[in-house]
Motif scaffolding. Structure first.
Motif, PDB file in Angstrom:
ATOM      1  N   GLU A  68     -15.111 -37.358 -22.235  1.00 51.99           N
ATOM      2  CA  GLU A  68     -13.654 -37.216 -22.366  1.00 51.99           C
ATOM      3  C   GLU A  68     -13.058 -38.401 -23.123  1.00 51.99           C
ATOM      4  O   GLU A  68     -12.170 -38.241 -23.970  1.00 51.99           O
ATOM      5  CB  GLU A  68     -13.017 -37.094 -20.979  1.00 51.99           C
TER       6      GLU A  68
ATOM      7  N   ALA B 145      -5.726 -42.204 -17.924  1.00 50.62           N
ATOM      8  CA  ALA B 145      -4.891 -41.216 -17.243  1.00 50.62           C
ATOM      9  C   ALA B 145      -5.419 -39.804 -17.481  1.00 50.62           C
ATOM     10  O   ALA B 145      -5.422 -38.966 -16.576  1.00 50.62           O
ATOM     11  CB  ALA B 145      -3.444 -41.324 -17.727  1.00 50.62           C
ATOM     12  N   GLY B 146      -5.878 -39.544 -18.707  1.00 46.35           N
ATOM     13  CA  GLY B 146      -6.437 -38.226 -19.008  1.00 46.35           C
ATOM     14  C   GLY B 146      -7.690 -37.950 -18.212  1.00 46.35           C
ATOM     15  O   GLY B 146      -7.895 -36.848 -17.697  1.00 46.35           O
TER      16      GLY B 146
ATOM     17  N   GLU C  55      -8.480 -39.273 -15.279  1.00 50.72           N
ATOM     18  CA  GLU C  55      -8.091 -39.077 -13.881  1.00 50.72           C
ATOM     19  C   GLU C  55      -7.488 -37.687 -13.682  1.00 50.72           C
ATOM     20  O   GLU C  55      -7.755 -37.029 -12.660  1.00 50.72           O
ATOM     21  CB  GLU C  55      -7.085 -40.156 -13.473  1.00 50.72           C
ATOM     22  N   LYS C  56      -6.688 -37.244 -14.649  1.00 55.68           N
ATOM     23  CA  LYS C  56      -6.084 -35.907 -14.565  1.00 55.68           C
ATOM     24  C   LYS C  56      -7.169 -34.834 -14.531  1.00 55.68           C
ATOM     25  O   LYS C  56      -7.097 -33.893 -13.728  1.00 55.68           O
ATOM     26  CB  LYS C  56      -5.157 -35.697 -15.759  1.00 55.68           C
ATOM     27  N   ASN C  57      -8.166 -34.970 -15.395  1.00 57.04           N
ATOM     28  CA  ASN C  57      -9.235 -33.984 -15.424  1.00 57.04           C
ATOM     29  C   ASN C  57     -10.038 -33.987 -14.125  1.00 57.04           C
ATOM     30  O   ASN C  57     -10.468 -32.933 -13.651  1.00 57.04           O
ATOM     31  CB  ASN C  57     -10.169 -34.255 -16.608  1.00 57.04           C
ATOM     32  N   LYS C  58     -10.229 -35.173 -13.557  1.00 57.67           N
ATOM     33  CA  LYS C  58     -10.951 -35.264 -12.286  1.00 57.67           C
ATOM     34  C   LYS C  58     -10.176 -34.559 -11.176  1.00 57.67           C
ATOM     35  O   LYS C  58     -10.757 -33.832 -10.365  1.00 57.67           O
ATOM     36  CB  LYS C  58     -11.168 -36.741 -11.925  1.00 57.67           C
ATOM     37  N   ILE C  59      -8.865 -34.759 -11.148  1.00 55.52           N
ATOM     38  CA  ILE C  59      -8.027 -34.105 -10.134  1.00 55.52           C
ATOM     39  C   ILE C  59      -8.065 -32.597 -10.313  1.00 55.52           C
ATOM     40  O   ILE C  59      -8.129 -31.837  -9.338  1.00 55.52           O
ATOM     41  CB  ILE C  59      -6.580 -34.635 -10.225  1.00 55.52           C
ATOM     42  N   GLU C  60      -8.034 -32.142 -11.577  1.00 57.60           N
ATOM     43  CA  GLU C  60      -8.076 -30.702 -11.833  1.00 57.60           C
ATOM     44  C   GLU C  60      -9.391 -30.102 -11.358  1.00 57.60           C
ATOM     45  O   GLU C  60      -9.417 -28.992 -10.801  1.00 57.60           O
ATOM     46  CB  GLU C  60      -7.881 -30.436 -13.323  1.00 57.60           C
TER      47      GLU C  60
ATOM     48  N   TYR D 247      -9.273 -29.938  -7.599  1.00 59.01           N
ATOM     49  CA  TYR D 247      -8.371 -28.863  -7.177  1.00 59.01           C
ATOM     50  C   TYR D 247      -9.057 -27.504  -7.300  1.00 59.01           C
ATOM     51  O   TYR D 247      -8.909 -26.640  -6.425  1.00 59.01           O
ATOM     52  CB  TYR D 247      -7.101 -28.879  -8.029  1.00 59.01           C
TER      53      TYR D 247
END
Length: 262
Positions: free
Chosen positions: A46, A121-122, A124-129, A132
Protein backbone atom coordinates in the motif's frame (compact mmCIF):
# COMPACT_ATOMS: atom_id res chain seq x y z
CA UNK A 1 -0.52 -22.02 1.43
CA UNK A 2 2.45 -20.86 3.54
CA UNK A 3 2.99 -17.14 4.30
CA UNK A 4 6.02 -16.99 1.98
CA UNK A 5 4.01 -18.55 -0.85
CA UNK A 6 1.23 -15.95 -0.38
CA UNK A 7 3.80 -13.13 -0.51
CA UNK A 8 5.52 -14.49 -3.64
CA UNK A 9 2.30 -15.47 -5.46
CA UNK A 10 1.24 -11.89 -6.24
CA UNK A 11 -2.22 -12.33 -4.73
CA UNK A 12 -1.49 -9.65 -2.10
CA UNK A 13 -0.88 -7.08 -4.85
CA UNK A 14 -4.22 -8.03 -6.45
CA UNK A 15 -5.83 -7.61 -3.02
CA UNK A 16 -4.42 -4.07 -2.62
CA UNK A 17 -5.49 -3.16 -6.19
CA UNK A 18 -9.06 -4.39 -5.40
CA UNK A 19 -9.06 -7.07 -8.11
CA UNK A 20 -10.11 -10.06 -5.97
CA UNK A 21 -13.57 -11.43 -5.29
CA UNK A 22 -15.36 -10.66 -2.00
CA UNK A 23 -14.65 -14.19 -0.76
CA UNK A 24 -10.95 -13.86 -1.61
CA UNK A 25 -10.81 -10.40 0.02
CA UNK A 26 -12.24 -11.83 3.25
CA UNK A 27 -9.78 -14.73 3.14
CA UNK A 28 -6.79 -12.39 2.74
CA UNK A 29 -8.14 -10.00 5.41
CA UNK A 30 -8.53 -12.90 7.88
CA UNK A 31 -5.05 -14.16 7.03
CA UNK A 32 -3.56 -10.67 7.51
CA UNK A 33 -5.15 -10.34 10.94
CA UNK A 34 -3.67 -13.65 12.11
CA UNK A 35 -0.26 -13.36 10.40
CA UNK A 36 1.87 -10.27 11.14
CA UNK A 37 4.15 -11.04 8.18
CA UNK A 38 1.22 -10.97 5.74
CA UNK A 39 -0.14 -7.78 7.39
CA UNK A 40 3.30 -6.12 7.09
CA UNK A 41 3.60 -7.11 3.42
CA UNK A 42 0.16 -5.64 2.60
CA UNK A 43 1.07 -2.36 4.33
CA UNK A 44 4.36 -2.26 2.36
CA UNK A 45 2.49 -2.74 -0.92
CA UNK A 46 0.00 0.00 0.00
CA UNK A 47 2.84 2.40 0.83
CA UNK A 48 4.58 1.55 -2.46
CA UNK A 49 1.40 2.30 -4.40
CA UNK A 50 0.99 5.59 -2.52
CA UNK A 51 4.63 6.53 -3.19
CA UNK A 52 4.28 5.67 -6.88
CA UNK A 53 1.21 7.88 -7.16
CA UNK A 54 2.85 10.82 -5.43
CA UNK A 55 5.96 10.56 -7.62
CA UNK A 56 3.98 12.04 -10.50
CA UNK A 57 3.22 15.25 -8.59
CA UNK A 58 5.70 18.19 -8.50
CA UNK A 59 8.04 18.47 -5.54
CA UNK A 60 11.27 20.25 -4.59
CA UNK A 61 14.10 17.82 -5.31
CA UNK A 62 17.72 18.28 -4.23
CA UNK A 63 18.60 19.19 -7.84
CA UNK A 64 15.96 21.94 -7.90
CA UNK A 65 17.26 23.20 -4.59
CA UNK A 66 20.79 23.54 -5.98
CA UNK A 67 19.51 25.25 -9.15
CA UNK A 68 17.59 27.76 -7.06
CA UNK A 69 20.67 28.39 -4.95
CA UNK A 70 22.79 28.92 -8.09
CA UNK A 71 20.32 31.46 -9.45
CA UNK A 72 20.54 33.42 -6.22
CA UNK A 73 24.35 33.63 -6.18
CA UNK A 74 25.70 37.13 -6.97
CA UNK A 75 27.87 37.19 -10.08
CA UNK A 76 30.50 39.93 -9.75
CA UNK A 77 31.58 41.60 -12.99
CA UNK A 78 33.42 44.93 -12.64
CA UNK A 79 31.93 47.46 -15.06
CA UNK A 80 32.42 50.73 -13.20
CA UNK A 81 34.76 50.99 -10.23
CA UNK A 82 32.46 52.71 -7.78
CA UNK A 83 32.83 52.21 -4.08
CA UNK A 84 29.44 51.82 -2.47
CA UNK A 85 28.59 54.14 0.33
CA UNK A 86 27.29 51.19 2.42
CA UNK A 87 27.36 47.35 2.27
CA UNK A 88 23.99 47.09 3.94
CA UNK A 89 21.99 46.46 0.69
CA UNK A 90 24.42 43.64 -0.21
CA UNK A 91 23.95 42.03 3.21
CA UNK A 92 20.22 42.39 2.89
CA UNK A 93 20.32 40.64 -0.49
CA UNK A 94 22.30 37.72 0.90
CA UNK A 95 20.00 37.51 3.92
CA UNK A 96 16.95 37.41 1.66
CA UNK A 97 18.55 34.66 -0.43
CA UNK A 98 19.35 32.59 2.65
CA UNK A 99 15.82 33.03 3.99
CA UNK A 100 14.38 32.00 0.64
CA UNK A 101 16.55 28.87 0.55
CA UNK A 102 15.56 28.01 4.11
CA UNK A 103 11.92 28.52 3.14
CA UNK A 104 12.25 26.07 0.26
CA UNK A 105 13.94 23.55 2.55
CA UNK A 106 11.24 23.90 5.19
CA UNK A 107 8.48 23.47 2.61
CA UNK A 108 10.18 20.35 1.24
CA UNK A 109 10.45 18.87 4.74
CA UNK A 110 6.82 19.63 5.57
CA UNK A 111 5.69 18.16 2.25
CA UNK A 112 7.57 14.94 3.00
CA UNK A 113 5.98 14.78 6.46
CA UNK A 114 2.54 15.34 4.96
CA UNK A 115 3.03 12.58 2.40
CA UNK A 116 4.18 10.20 5.15
CA UNK A 117 1.17 11.08 7.29
CA UNK A 118 -1.20 10.50 4.36
CA UNK A 119 0.45 7.16 3.61
CA UNK A 120 0.21 6.02 7.23
CA UNK A 121 -3.40 7.18 7.48
CA UNK A 122 -4.25 5.28 4.30
CA UNK A 123 -2.65 2.11 5.65
CA UNK A 124 -4.56 2.42 8.93
CA UNK A 125 -7.81 3.04 7.04
CA UNK A 126 -7.31 -0.09 4.97
CA UNK A 127 -6.55 -2.12 8.09
CA UNK A 128 -9.76 -0.91 9.74
CA UNK A 129 -11.74 -1.75 6.61
CA UNK A 130 -10.31 -5.29 6.60
CA UNK A 131 -11.16 -5.78 10.27
CA UNK A 132 -14.66 -4.41 9.69
CA UNK A 133 -15.20 -6.86 6.83
CA UNK A 134 -14.18 -9.75 9.09
CA UNK A 135 -16.44 -8.60 11.93
CA UNK A 136 -19.33 -8.08 9.51
CA UNK A 137 -18.89 -11.62 8.19
CA UNK A 138 -18.76 -13.00 11.73
CA UNK A 139 -21.89 -11.04 12.66
CA UNK A 140 -23.78 -12.46 9.68
CA UNK A 141 -22.69 -15.98 10.67
CA UNK A 142 -23.87 -15.39 14.25
CA UNK A 143 -27.26 -14.19 13.03
CA UNK A 144 -27.57 -17.27 10.83
CA UNK A 145 -26.70 -19.58 13.74
CA UNK A 146 -29.23 -17.86 15.98
CA UNK A 147 -31.93 -18.34 13.34
CA UNK A 148 -31.14 -22.07 13.30
CA UNK A 149 -31.42 -22.38 17.08
CA UNK A 150 -34.63 -20.31 17.25
CA UNK A 151 -36.42 -21.98 14.33
CA UNK A 152 -39.40 -23.77 15.90
CA UNK A 153 -39.59 -26.08 12.87
CA UNK A 154 -36.24 -27.61 13.81
CA UNK A 155 -36.22 -30.76 15.91
CA UNK A 156 -33.53 -30.41 18.56
CA UNK A 157 -31.75 -33.65 19.47
CA UNK A 158 -29.31 -33.68 22.41
CA UNK A 159 -26.36 -36.05 22.04
CA UNK A 160 -24.81 -37.18 25.32
CA UNK A 161 -21.22 -38.19 25.97
CA UNK A 162 -20.23 -41.86 25.69
CA UNK A 163 -17.65 -44.01 27.49
CA UNK A 164 -14.69 -42.80 25.40
CA UNK A 165 -15.48 -39.16 26.34
CA UNK A 166 -18.22 -38.87 29.03
CA UNK A 167 -17.91 -35.07 29.26
CA UNK A 168 -18.62 -34.55 25.55
CA UNK A 169 -22.01 -33.41 24.23
CA UNK A 170 -23.54 -32.01 21.05
CA UNK A 171 -26.86 -30.98 19.53
CA UNK A 172 -28.53 -31.70 16.23
CA UNK A 173 -31.00 -29.26 14.65
CA UNK A 174 -33.03 -31.20 12.07
CA UNK A 175 -35.82 -29.75 9.95
CA UNK A 176 -37.98 -32.71 8.91
CA UNK A 177 -39.68 -30.71 6.15
CA UNK A 178 -36.62 -29.30 4.39
CA UNK A 179 -34.36 -32.14 5.64
CA UNK A 180 -31.62 -29.61 6.46
CA UNK A 181 -29.40 -30.65 9.36
CA UNK A 182 -27.01 -28.64 11.51
CA UNK A 183 -24.64 -29.83 14.24
CA UNK A 184 -23.73 -27.75 17.29
CA UNK A 185 -20.42 -29.34 18.30
CA UNK A 186 -19.37 -26.84 20.99
CA UNK A 187 -19.27 -29.66 23.54
CA UNK A 188 -16.65 -31.69 21.67
CA UNK A 189 -12.89 -31.36 22.29
CA UNK A 190 -10.60 -30.46 19.40
CA UNK A 191 -9.83 -33.65 17.44
CA UNK A 192 -6.25 -34.96 17.45
CA UNK A 193 -4.09 -34.22 14.41
CA UNK A 194 -5.00 -36.47 11.48
CA UNK A 195 -8.48 -37.20 12.88
CA UNK A 196 -11.94 -35.79 12.15
CA UNK A 197 -15.41 -36.01 13.66
CA UNK A 198 -17.96 -37.84 11.49
CA UNK A 199 -21.74 -37.49 11.95
CA UNK A 200 -24.10 -40.44 11.47
CA UNK A 201 -27.88 -40.70 11.16
CA UNK A 202 -29.00 -44.01 12.65
CA UNK A 203 -31.91 -46.36 12.16
CA UNK A 204 -32.25 -48.53 15.25
CA UNK A 205 -34.65 -51.18 13.98
CA UNK A 206 -34.95 -53.80 12.74
CA UNK A 207 -31.13 -53.60 12.73
CA UNK A 208 -28.73 -50.77 13.52
CA UNK A 209 -28.10 -48.96 10.20
CA UNK A 210 -25.69 -46.01 10.21
CA UNK A 211 -25.55 -43.46 7.36
CA UNK A 212 -22.79 -40.87 7.17
CA UNK A 213 -24.17 -37.34 6.79
CA UNK A 214 -20.92 -35.37 6.92
CA UNK A 215 -17.57 -34.51 8.46
CA UNK A 216 -16.90 -31.64 10.87
CA UNK A 217 -13.94 -30.32 8.86
CA UNK A 218 -11.83 -27.31 9.95
CA UNK A 219 -13.04 -27.87 13.49
CA UNK A 220 -10.61 -25.51 15.24
CA UNK A 221 -11.13 -22.70 12.70
CA UNK A 222 -14.91 -22.72 13.22
CA UNK A 223 -15.18 -20.45 16.27
CA UNK A 224 -18.92 -20.99 16.78
CA UNK A 225 -18.73 -24.77 16.19
CA UNK A 226 -21.97 -24.95 14.18
CA UNK A 227 -21.69 -27.09 11.05
CA UNK A 228 -24.07 -27.76 8.16
CA UNK A 229 -24.14 -31.43 7.12
CA UNK A 230 -25.99 -33.36 4.43
CA UNK A 231 -29.77 -33.44 4.29
CA UNK A 232 -31.33 -36.15 6.42
CA UNK A 233 -34.37 -38.03 5.10
CA UNK A 234 -35.10 -40.02 8.22
CA UNK A 235 -33.35 -40.83 11.45
CA UNK A 236 -34.15 -42.48 14.77
CA UNK A 237 -30.91 -41.33 16.37
CA UNK A 238 -27.72 -39.40 15.66
CA UNK A 239 -24.14 -40.19 16.66
CA UNK A 240 -20.71 -38.62 16.27
CA UNK A 241 -17.52 -40.68 16.05
CA UNK A 242 -13.85 -39.80 15.76
CA UNK A 243 -12.43 -41.12 12.50
CA UNK A 244 -9.21 -40.84 10.45
CA UNK A 245 -8.99 -37.76 8.21
CA UNK A 246 -11.33 -38.21 5.24
CA UNK A 247 -13.85 -40.23 7.23
CA UNK A 248 -14.80 -43.90 7.30
CA UNK A 249 -17.36 -46.06 5.48
CA UNK A 250 -18.70 -47.35 8.80
CA UNK A 251 -18.53 -45.81 12.28
CA UNK A 252 -15.72 -46.80 14.65
CA UNK A 253 -17.86 -47.65 17.68
CA UNK A 254 -14.86 -47.62 20.02
CA UNK A 255 -14.54 -43.92 19.15
CA UNK A 256 -18.24 -43.03 19.62
CA UNK A 257 -18.13 -39.63 21.36
CA UNK A 258 -21.84 -38.67 21.45
CA UNK A 259 -25.17 -40.38 20.84
CA UNK A 260 -28.82 -39.33 21.12
CA UNK A 261 -32.26 -40.55 20.11
CA UNK A 262 -34.71 -38.39 18.15
Amino acid sequence: MEDKQYIESGILELYVYGLLTEKENLEIAELARENPEIESEIISIEKAVSALSSSFSPFHSAANFEKTKARLELKHTKVVDIKPASKRPQYLGWAAAVLLLLGFGYQTLELAKSKQAVSEAGGEKNKIEREYAILDQQNKQTEKNLSIVRDIKNTSVTLGGQSVSPASFAKVYWNRETKTTYIDAAGLPNPPKGMVYQVWSLKLSPVLTPTSIGLLDNFEENSQKIFAVSQTDSAEAFGITLEPAGGSLTPTMEQLYTLGKV
